[in-house]
Design an enzyme around this catalytic site. Structure first.
Site, mmCIF file in Angstrom:
data_model
loop_
_atom_site.group_PDB
_atom_site.id
_atom_site.type_symbol
_atom_site.label_atom_id
_atom_site.label_comp_id
_atom_site.label_asym_id
_atom_site.label_seq_id
_atom_site.Cartn_x
_atom_site.Cartn_y
_atom_site.Cartn_z
ATOM 1 N N ASP A 29 0.851 -1.186 0.000
ATOM 2 C CA ASP A 29 0.000 0.000 0.000
ATOM 3 C C ASP A 29 0.890 1.240 0.000
ATOM 4 O O ASP A 29 1.901 1.303 0.696
ATOM 5 C CB ASP A 29 -0.914 -0.012 1.230
ATOM 6 C CG ASP A 29 -2.050 0.977 1.103
ATOM 7 O OD1 ASP A 29 -3.212 0.537 0.948
ATOM 8 O OD2 ASP A 29 -1.791 2.206 1.158
ATOM 9 N N ILE A 30 0.492 2.245 -0.762
ATOM 10 C CA ILE A 30 1.280 3.474 -0.883
ATOM 11 C C ILE A 30 1.221 4.305 0.411
ATOM 12 O O ILE A 30 2.111 5.119 0.660
ATOM 13 C CB ILE A 30 0.787 4.294 -2.107
ATOM 14 C CG1 ILE A 30 1.886 5.193 -2.647
ATOM 15 C CG2 ILE A 30 -0.470 5.072 -1.807
ATOM 16 C CD1 ILE A 30 1.596 5.740 -4.030
ATOM 17 N N ASN A 86 -12.945 -3.454 1.981
ATOM 18 C CA ASN A 86 -13.920 -2.376 2.114
ATOM 19 C C ASN A 86 -14.852 -2.368 0.908
ATOM 20 O O ASN A 86 -14.427 -2.648 -0.213
ATOM 21 C CB ASN A 86 -13.195 -1.027 2.208
ATOM 22 C CG ASN A 86 -12.364 -0.916 3.475
ATOM 23 O OD1 ASN A 86 -12.781 -1.363 4.534
ATOM 24 N ND2 ASN A 86 -11.178 -0.344 3.364
ATOM 25 N N HIS A 99 -10.137 -5.232 -3.476
ATOM 26 C CA HIS A 99 -8.802 -5.466 -2.912
ATOM 27 C C HIS A 99 -8.922 -5.849 -1.456
ATOM 28 O O HIS A 99 -9.798 -5.353 -0.738
ATOM 29 C CB HIS A 99 -7.904 -4.234 -3.068
ATOM 30 C CG HIS A 99 -8.518 -2.960 -2.591
ATOM 31 N ND1 HIS A 99 -9.458 -2.272 -3.323
ATOM 32 C CD2 HIS A 99 -8.330 -2.257 -1.446
ATOM 33 C CE1 HIS A 99 -9.820 -1.194 -2.660
ATOM 34 N NE2 HIS A 99 -9.164 -1.159 -1.499
ATOM 35 N N MET A 100 -8.024 -6.719 -1.036
ATOM 36 C CA MET A 100 -7.969 -7.146 0.359
ATOM 37 C C MET A 100 -6.714 -6.556 0.986
ATOM 38 O O MET A 100 -5.621 -6.707 0.458
ATOM 39 C CB MET A 100 -7.938 -8.667 0.433
ATOM 40 C CG MET A 100 -8.002 -9.199 1.850
ATOM 41 S SD MET A 100 -8.570 -10.903 1.856
ATOM 42 C CE MET A 100 -7.245 -11.688 0.993
HETATM 43 P P1 DGP Z 1 -9.701 1.343 0.212
HETATM 44 O O1 DGP Z 1 -10.032 2.470 1.135
HETATM 45 O O2 DGP Z 1 -10.045 -0.021 0.804
HETATM 46 O O3 DGP Z 1 -10.287 1.538 -1.163
HETATM 47 O O4 DGP Z 1 -8.106 1.352 0.085
HETATM 48 C C1 DGP Z 1 -7.418 1.834 -1.014
HETATM 49 C C2 DGP Z 1 -5.964 1.753 -0.671
HETATM 50 O O5 DGP Z 1 -5.217 1.902 -1.864
HETATM 51 C C3 DGP Z 1 -5.464 2.832 0.289
HETATM 52 O O6 DGP Z 1 -4.988 2.210 1.492
HETATM 53 C C4 DGP Z 1 -4.322 3.510 -0.449
HETATM 54 C C5 DGP Z 1 -4.023 2.547 -1.578
HETATM 55 N N1 DGP Z 1 -3.600 3.187 -2.802
HETATM 56 C C6 DGP Z 1 -4.250 4.175 -3.467
HETATM 57 N N2 DGP Z 1 -3.577 4.524 -4.572
HETATM 58 C C7 DGP Z 1 -2.479 3.715 -4.620
HETATM 59 C C8 DGP Z 1 -1.405 3.578 -5.554
HETATM 60 O O7 DGP Z 1 -1.314 4.277 -6.562
HETATM 61 N N3 DGP Z 1 -0.466 2.652 -5.261
HETATM 62 C C9 DGP Z 1 -0.538 1.858 -4.140
HETATM 63 N N4 DGP Z 1 0.458 0.983 -3.956
HETATM 64 N N5 DGP Z 1 -1.545 1.941 -3.257
HETATM 65 C C10 DGP Z 1 -2.502 2.867 -3.491
#
Ligand code: DGP
Length: 114
Positions: A29-30, A86, A99-100
């Site tokens: 996660d970023i 979510n 996504h999990m």
């Molecule tokens: P949710 O709230 O369950 O939809 O989580 C989305 C997650 O995705 C959040 O924790 C941040 C992550 N995220 C968003 N954009 C990016 C990205 O460009 N790269 C990565 N690695 N993660 C991302």
């Protein structure tokens, strides 16, 4: 429009990919909320949990198995971890590609804020 996750899966966006096979991809996660924070996603774009069907049983199962393997790789299997999916507004979903979240590496506290 492809989501950010679809672009990551296709290699069109950079990401720290920790696992990929014919059904699922996992990357860090970023904005990590714990020492281990990995997202495990189906390679096929499924917008939300509301959209999964019986045809997705295999890929959803593979997401679970990938989570188990990654938890072991990260060294958090025994200390414990949390898996979160979510869905939509009340679930706090921000990216509309199922996504999990695999979270661990510290005590995560209560499941939800009261
Ligand atoms: P949710 O709230 O369950 O939809 O989580 C989305 C997650 O995705 C959040 O924790 C941040 C992550 N995220 C968003 N954009 C990016 C990205 O460009 N790269 C990565 N690695 N993660 C991302």
């Amino acid at each position: 429009m492809p989501t950010i996750f679809a672009k990551i899966i296709r290699g069109e966006m950079p990401a720290d990919i920790v696992y990929q096979d014919n059904l699922v991809t996992a990357f860090r996660d970023i904005q990590p909320m714990a020492p281990t924070h990995i997202l495990i996603v189906p390679n096929e774009s499924i917008p939300t949990m509301n959209d999964i069907t019986e045809a997705d049983e295999r890929v959803m199962g593979r997401m679970m198995l990938a989570a188990k393997e990654l938890a072991a790789q990260e060294g958090i299997a025994e200390s414990g971890y949390r898996l979160i999916i979510n869905c939509n507004a009340h679930g706090g979903q921000e990216v509309f590609h199922v996504h999990m979240h695999l979270l661990g590496g510290r005590p995560l506290g209560p499941m939800l804020l009261r």
